[in-house]
Design a protein around this motif. Structure first.
Motif, mmCIF file in Angstrom:
data_model
loop_
_atom_site.group_PDB
_atom_site.id
_atom_site.type_symbol
_atom_site.label_atom_id
_atom_site.label_comp_id
_atom_site.label_asym_id
_atom_site.label_seq_id
_atom_site.Cartn_x
_atom_site.Cartn_y
_atom_site.Cartn_z
ATOM 1 N N GLU A 125 -21.020 -5.926 -15.154
ATOM 2 C CA GLU A 125 -20.284 -7.026 -14.519
ATOM 3 C C GLU A 125 -20.829 -7.290 -13.122
ATOM 4 O OE1 GLU A 125 -16.058 -7.218 -14.839
ATOM 5 O OE2 GLU A 125 -16.022 -6.399 -16.875
ATOM 6 N N VAL A 126 -22.151 -7.373 -13.036
ATOM 7 C CA VAL A 126 -22.819 -7.545 -11.756
ATOM 8 C C VAL A 126 -23.458 -8.925 -11.691
ATOM 9 C CG1 VAL A 126 -25.053 -6.624 -12.525
ATOM 10 C CG2 VAL A 126 -24.384 -6.402 -10.123
ATOM 11 N N ASP A 127 -23.635 -9.440 -10.480
ATOM 12 C CA ASP A 127 -24.364 -10.687 -10.297
ATOM 13 C C ASP A 127 -25.483 -10.459 -9.287
ATOM 14 O OD1 ASP A 127 -23.096 -10.632 -7.816
ATOM 15 O OD2 ASP A 127 -21.608 -12.141 -8.356
ATOM 16 N N GLU A 128 -26.327 -11.463 -9.144
ATOM 17 C CA GLU A 128 -27.489 -11.316 -8.266
ATOM 18 C C GLU A 128 -27.087 -11.133 -6.801
ATOM 19 O OE1 GLU A 128 -30.649 -10.925 -8.856
ATOM 20 O OE2 GLU A 128 -30.426 -11.022 -11.030
ATOM 21 N N ALA A 129 -25.958 -11.693 -6.405
ATOM 22 C CA ALA A 129 -25.530 -11.550 -5.010
ATOM 23 C C ALA A 129 -25.226 -10.095 -4.683
ATOM 24 C CB ALA A 129 -24.297 -12.423 -4.759
ATOM 25 N N LEU A 130 -24.536 -9.385 -5.581
ATOM 26 C CA LEU A 130 -24.235 -7.981 -5.328
ATOM 27 C C LEU A 130 -25.510 -7.152 -5.304
ATOM 28 C CD1 LEU A 130 -21.335 -5.849 -6.681
ATOM 29 C CD2 LEU A 130 -23.663 -4.954 -6.790
ATOM 30 N N ILE A 131 -26.420 -7.429 -6.220
ATOM 31 C CA ILE A 131 -27.672 -6.659 -6.256
ATOM 32 C C ILE A 131 -28.462 -6.873 -4.973
ATOM 33 C CG2 ILE A 131 -29.888 -6.409 -7.424
ATOM 34 C CD1 ILE A 131 -28.450 -7.089 -10.032
ATOM 35 N N ALA A 132 -28.555 -8.126 -4.515
ATOM 36 C CA ALA A 132 -29.282 -8.408 -3.286
ATOM 37 C C ALA A 132 -28.651 -7.688 -2.098
ATOM 38 C CB ALA A 132 -29.302 -9.920 -3.039
ATOM 39 N N SER A 155 -19.517 -12.932 -13.532
ATOM 40 C CA SER A 155 -19.474 -12.941 -14.992
ATOM 41 C C SER A 155 -19.337 -11.510 -15.492
ATOM 42 C CB SER A 155 -20.755 -13.566 -15.563
ATOM 43 O OG SER A 155 -20.853 -13.330 -16.954
ATOM 44 N N PRO A 156 -18.625 -11.293 -16.612
ATOM 45 C CA PRO A 156 -18.548 -9.943 -17.165
ATOM 46 C C PRO A 156 -19.803 -9.555 -17.934
ATOM 47 C CG PRO A 156 -17.338 -11.443 -18.568
ATOM 48 C CD PRO A 156 -17.781 -12.237 -17.366
ATOM 49 N N ALA A 157 -20.688 -10.519 -18.194
ATOM 50 C CA ALA A 157 -21.808 -10.269 -19.096
ATOM 51 C C ALA A 157 -22.996 -9.585 -18.441
ATOM 52 C CB ALA A 157 -22.278 -11.591 -19.713
ATOM 53 N N GLY A 158 -23.124 -9.689 -17.110
ATOM 54 C CA GLY A 158 -24.331 -9.186 -16.451
ATOM 55 C C GLY A 158 -24.368 -7.675 -16.324
ATOM 56 N N THR A 159 -25.491 -7.088 -16.735
ATOM 57 C CA THR A 159 -25.717 -5.650 -16.585
ATOM 58 C C THR A 159 -27.151 -5.425 -16.137
ATOM 59 O OG1 THR A 159 -24.188 -5.193 -18.407
ATOM 60 C CG2 THR A 159 -25.613 -3.383 -17.700
ATOM 61 N N THR A 179 -22.244 -8.850 -27.717
ATOM 62 C CA THR A 179 -22.053 -7.895 -26.628
ATOM 63 C C THR A 179 -22.570 -8.489 -25.323
ATOM 64 O OG1 THR A 179 -24.188 -6.859 -27.074
ATOM 65 C CG2 THR A 179 -22.259 -5.912 -28.151
ATOM 66 N N PHE A 180 -22.237 -7.827 -24.225
ATOM 67 C CA PHE A 180 -22.777 -8.205 -22.937
ATOM 68 C C PHE A 180 -24.202 -7.654 -22.835
ATOM 69 C CE2 PHE A 180 -18.095 -7.613 -21.781
ATOM 70 C CZ PHE A 180 -17.792 -8.942 -22.020
ATOM 71 N N GLN A 181 -24.865 -7.908 -21.701
ATOM 72 C CA GLN A 181 -26.215 -7.363 -21.505
ATOM 73 C C GLN A 181 -26.174 -5.834 -21.571
ATOM 74 O OE1 GLN A 181 -27.265 -9.114 -17.678
ATOM 75 N NE2 GLN A 181 -28.695 -10.493 -18.677
ATOM 76 N N GLN A 182 -27.118 -5.249 -22.319
ATOM 77 C CA GLN A 182 -27.210 -3.803 -22.449
ATOM 78 C C GLN A 182 -28.688 -3.397 -22.446
ATOM 79 O OE1 GLN A 182 -23.491 -2.110 -24.840
ATOM 80 N NE2 GLN A 182 -24.728 -3.394 -26.172
ATOM 81 N N PRO A 183 -29.377 -3.584 -21.322
ATOM 82 C CA PRO A 183 -30.816 -3.327 -21.274
ATOM 83 C C PRO A 183 -31.148 -1.850 -21.420
ATOM 84 C CG PRO A 183 -29.969 -3.707 -19.073
ATOM 85 C CD PRO A 183 -28.851 -4.020 -20.012
ATOM 86 N N ALA A 184 -32.389 -1.585 -21.854
ATOM 87 C CA ALA A 184 -32.906 -0.218 -21.964
ATOM 88 C C ALA A 184 -34.169 -0.115 -21.118
ATOM 89 C CB ALA A 184 -33.203 0.140 -23.411
ATOM 90 N N MET A 185 -34.359 1.072 -20.511
ATOM 91 C CA MET A 185 -35.533 1.314 -19.677
ATOM 92 C C MET A 185 -36.134 2.661 -20.032
ATOM 93 S SD MET A 185 -35.797 -1.210 -17.315
ATOM 94 C CE MET A 185 -36.398 -0.649 -15.718
ATOM 95 N N SER A 186 -37.467 2.734 -20.012
ATOM 96 C CA SER A 186 -38.163 4.006 -20.110
ATOM 97 C C SER A 186 -38.518 4.425 -18.694
ATOM 98 C CB SER A 186 -39.432 3.885 -20.960
ATOM 99 O OG SER A 186 -40.112 5.127 -21.022
ATOM 100 N N ARG A 197 -30.284 3.741 -21.757
ATOM 101 C CA ARG A 197 -29.663 2.513 -22.262
ATOM 102 C C ARG A 197 -28.387 2.238 -21.492
ATOM 103 N NH1 ARG A 197 -29.264 -0.239 -27.382
ATOM 104 N NH2 ARG A 197 -28.361 -2.259 -26.875
ATOM 105 N N ALA A 198 -28.330 1.069 -20.883
ATOM 106 C CA ALA A 198 -27.089 0.628 -20.245
ATOM 107 C C ALA A 198 -26.128 0.170 -21.335
ATOM 108 C CB ALA A 198 -27.381 -0.513 -19.271
ATOM 109 N N VAL A 199 -24.843 0.451 -21.143
ATOM 110 C CA VAL A 199 -23.853 0.175 -22.183
ATOM 111 C C VAL A 199 -22.704 -0.650 -21.623
ATOM 112 C CG1 VAL A 199 -22.172 1.212 -23.769
ATOM 113 C CG2 VAL A 199 -24.411 2.295 -23.437
ATOM 114 N N HIS A 200 -22.356 -1.712 -22.334
ATOM 115 C CA HIS A 200 -21.164 -2.499 -22.006
ATOM 116 C C HIS A 200 -20.812 -3.390 -23.200
ATOM 117 C CE1 HIS A 200 -18.816 -5.400 -19.167
ATOM 118 N NE2 HIS A 200 -18.023 -4.474 -19.696
ATOM 119 N N PRO A 201 -20.141 -2.828 -24.204
ATOM 120 C CA PRO A 201 -19.705 -3.652 -25.326
ATOM 121 C C PRO A 201 -18.493 -4.494 -24.953
ATOM 122 C CG PRO A 201 -18.897 -1.431 -25.597
ATOM 123 C CD PRO A 201 -19.760 -1.419 -24.355
#
Length: 312
Positions: A125-132, A155-159, A179-186, A197-201
């Motif tokens: 539930e993040v947006d670009e403003a919080l990340i910045a 938005s609740p969808a951003g992860t 589902t909302f965004q659930q990206p994976a990173m190596s 794996r980020a999780v947010h169903p």
């Protein structure tokens, strides 16, 4: 006195039915997941009922309330064995926070990141403003890798996954369940590749309860397909061990929350948090320490875990 004993017994039996609902694996009626998550409330009610029953000498009620407490504890206590492995020096400290539409207090989040020396941060539930705003702080500047872009507005969808270690995006199956965004990173941790794996169903509310269940099923299938790789799944699962779909999703993984998981939702209400729905699940990593952090202006506690990659 006889009528009081009867009433206490009936109340204890009703509590027992409610405490046993986590063993019902279905999504109807739609209020069932909420009732399943109230194990802590059933314990408090059963303790009160137990004391009253002892005073009233209602033996059946005493026994029923004792069973309620035992049944509810089974759905709360995390009795799974900690990962048994040879822990190496490669450290990965993970934190996850649901920022509630990007409103979480950035200064407090940055302070928690610094205090726990976090390497990888998962924010739902993040947006670009919080990340910045976070990246502009000194603790936040450590995160030089990220999973990708997210919403420009609340938005609740951003992860997003942020990492201080080198990290590359890993493709995950196309979302089929809304589902909302659930990206994976190596993530490269001292030469060892750790999959995260980020999780947010979706939440288990009437309009999305089918997607909630299907999303957890998909996560379980995905994580079991990654066997043989060090794996972290972190985020707002919108579910706890009181929900059968979550128990299936985490099968083969360890919840770092410890024996008595601290409730993480909902915060900043007139009543205390009652559900542990935020998790850091691991496989192939040793858990050195774990806990929660209170961040203002969000209804979730942050969860974190200090991990070491297993050498074998």
């Amino acid at each position: 006195m006889r009528y009081l004993r009867v009433l206490l017994t009936l109340a204890a039996v009703a509590l027992l039915v409610l405490a046993a609902t986590p063993w019902i694996d279905r999504i109807s009626p739609t209020w069932l997941p909420v009732v399943q998550s109230l194990g802590r409330a059933w314990i408090v009610a059963a303790v009160i009922g137990l004391l009253l029953s002892v005073l009233a000498r209602a033996r059946l009620a005493v026994g029923a309330n004792a069973v309620v407490i035992a049944v509810a504890l089974v759905t709360i206590l995390n009795v799974a064995n900690r990962p048994a492995c040879d822990a190496g020096e490669a450290r990965l400290a993970v934190m996850s926070l649901n920022a509630e539409y990007g409103r979480a207090d950035v200064a407090q989040l940055a302070e928690a990141v610094e205090r726990r020396d976090i390497d990888t941060l998962v924010i739902a539930e993040v947006d670009e403003a919080l990340i910045a705003a976070l990246l502009a702080t000194e603790p936040g500047s450590r995160f030089v890798h990220r999973s990708g872009q997210t919403s420009e507005g609340a938005s609740p969808a951003g992860t997003v996954v942020l990492s201080r270690h080198p990290a590359t995006r890993v493709e995950v199956p196309a979302r089929q369940t809304g589902t909302f965004q659930q990206p994976a990173m190596s993530i490269d941790v001292a030469g060892r590749a750790v999959l995260l794996r980020a999780v947010h169903p979706q939440p288990p509310v009437a309009r999305s309860i089918e997607q909630w269940r299907a999303g957890l099923v998909e996560l379980g299938e995905w994580q079991r397909a990654q066997r043989g790789r060090p794996l972290v799944m972190a985020g707002d699962f919108n579910a706890s061990a009181a929900h059968a779909p979550f128990r299936n999703a985490k099968r083969g993984m360890y919840d770092t929350a410890g024996l008595w998981p601290r409730a993480t939702w909902p915060r900043e209400r007139a009543y205390p948090p009652f559900a542990d729905i935020d998790h850091v699940l691991v496989r192939g990593l040793n858990v050195e320490d774990a806990g929660t952090e209170d961040i203002d202006d969000t209804d979730h506690r942050a969860v974190w875990a200090d991990l070491r990659v297993c050498t074998r």
